[in-house]
Design an enzyme around this catalytic site. Sequence first.
Site, PDB file in Angstrom:
ATOM      1  N   TRP A 103     -13.465   0.343   3.584  1.00 45.84           N
ATOM      2  CA  TRP A 103     -13.426   1.681   4.179  1.00 45.84           C
ATOM      3  C   TRP A 103     -14.537   2.583   3.668  1.00 45.84           C
ATOM      4  O   TRP A 103     -15.118   3.363   4.439  1.00 45.84           O
ATOM      5  CB  TRP A 103     -12.053   2.320   3.991  1.00 45.84           C
ATOM      6  CG  TRP A 103     -11.005   1.615   4.807  1.00 45.84           C
ATOM      7  CD1 TRP A 103      -9.959   0.880   4.337  1.00 45.84           C
ATOM      8  CD2 TRP A 103     -10.944   1.535   6.240  1.00 45.84           C
ATOM      9  NE1 TRP A 103      -9.244   0.361   5.387  1.00 45.84           N
ATOM     10  CE2 TRP A 103      -9.813   0.742   6.565  1.00 45.84           C
ATOM     11  CE3 TRP A 103     -11.713   2.045   7.288  1.00 45.84           C
ATOM     12  CZ2 TRP A 103      -9.442   0.458   7.884  1.00 45.84           C
ATOM     13  CZ3 TRP A 103     -11.345   1.769   8.598  1.00 45.84           C
ATOM     14  CH2 TRP A 103     -10.228   0.986   8.881  1.00 45.84           C
ATOM     15  N   ASP A 173     -11.224  10.059   0.718  1.00 49.77           N
ATOM     16  CA  ASP A 173     -10.406   9.440   1.758  1.00 49.77           C
ATOM     17  C   ASP A 173      -9.124   8.959   1.083  1.00 49.77           C
ATOM     18  O   ASP A 173      -9.133   7.991   0.333  1.00 49.77           O
ATOM     19  CB  ASP A 173     -11.174   8.260   2.382  1.00 49.77           C
ATOM     20  CG  ASP A 173     -10.360   7.518   3.439  1.00 49.77           C
ATOM     21  OD1 ASP A 173      -9.184   7.855   3.646  1.00 49.77           O
ATOM     22  OD2 ASP A 173     -10.924   6.591   4.064  1.00 49.77           O
ATOM     23  N   LYS A 197      -0.727   5.449   7.698  1.00 45.26           N
ATOM     24  CA  LYS A 197      -0.514   4.545   6.576  1.00 45.26           C
ATOM     25  C   LYS A 197       0.736   4.967   5.804  1.00 45.26           C
ATOM     26  O   LYS A 197       1.658   4.202   5.656  1.00 45.26           O
ATOM     27  CB  LYS A 197      -1.729   4.539   5.640  1.00 45.26           C
ATOM     28  CG  LYS A 197      -3.054   4.239   6.336  1.00 45.26           C
ATOM     29  CD  LYS A 197      -3.178   2.789   6.756  1.00 45.26           C
ATOM     30  CE  LYS A 197      -4.243   2.546   7.810  1.00 45.26           C
ATOM     31  NZ  LYS A 197      -5.602   2.828   7.408  1.00 45.26           N
TER      32      LYS A 197
END
Length: 361
Positions: A103, A173, A197
């Site tokens: 990511w 993040d 998530k």
Amino acid sequence: MKYGRTYNFSAGPAIMPEPVLEEIRDEMMNYRGSGMCVMEMSHRSKVYQQIIDEAEQDLRDLMGIPDNYKVLFIQGGATLQFSMIPMNLMKNKKAVYIETGAWSSKAIKEAKKVGEVIVAASSKDKNYTYIPDCSDLDIPEDADYVYICENETIHGLTYNTLPDTKGHILVSDQSSMFLSRPCNVSDYGLIYAGVQKNVGPAGMVVVIIREDLIRDDLTDLPIYLQYKTHADNGSMYNTPNCWAIYCCGKVFKYLKKLGGLEAMEKINQDKAKVFYDFLDSSKMFRGTVEKKDRSLMNIPFVTDSAELDAEVVAATKAAGYDNLKGHKSVGGLRASVYNAMPKEGVEALVKFLKEFEANKK
Ligand SMILES: *Cc1c(COP(=O)(O)O)cnc(C)c1O
């Protein structure tokens, strides 16, 4: 599990707290006497305004968000933030990124389209199995910010100490660890999290941004990509993801009732320990991440062969433990044990894997 539900170890969209789903079910046909489902409501109505206001306030309470930070609910998922962040925060067209997995790598790729990216630390050399030392980074004076992915969902590692940014703004993040442990918001300039998530349904990101970072000199930027647009309009410049905001709001209330983020962290530590203790004692399975950097949320693990990995995935699925296949880019297995995964789910899976191992001898 009630309702014939499976223990869902998916990395996202992921498991939600059952009491929250039940509440949503109970309000489905007629939300508190409004005569409508929340899906059917005008976002400009009084009843909806109350839903979004409460969601924001409950999140502020949970995280202790200071008044000089805005909370924004934006669409486009976490992925759009890979672009919005450099577009809005790169004044000097230069930023420092820490590369720790899939990511952060994606974020780096997008930021390079906007300005210069300096990768000041990376764990690519060992296939992203550790968090590099970030205590003395080489940060140019004019770098606009330092960027991290605080929990790498695919590689399963997490920061237990934030980088020393040497006075620069920290951007994080938090998608796969949002609300999993206490967070000192003042340490950051911007925090964001795709909600599917650890919070709610897919299709939305929460952005927490320090007010002075919101610029009004970006008039050439498409209006939807400016943080200012969302901040000035209470996240309702256009129709927001009304449903996701409603569901996330329920989860915020649920976490508050549970005792807040300290309580949640304790539960998560207990739960992850059950699984890591098993991995550390097993002869067949092992964790892939350095112990000090292990994620409490995403636990990648392997056997010695890809065939056996696949066999385990099939066996667990047949036994009612779903989505344990590792991400296609890394293989192996991965158990995502987000806030909503009950400890019994982890214990049951561990019992199953122990029996699997014993039967293979
Ligand atoms: C899933 C994930 C993303 C991407 O989220 P989308 O909402 O699908 O765009 C970004 N960062 C992290 C850490 C993630 O886990």
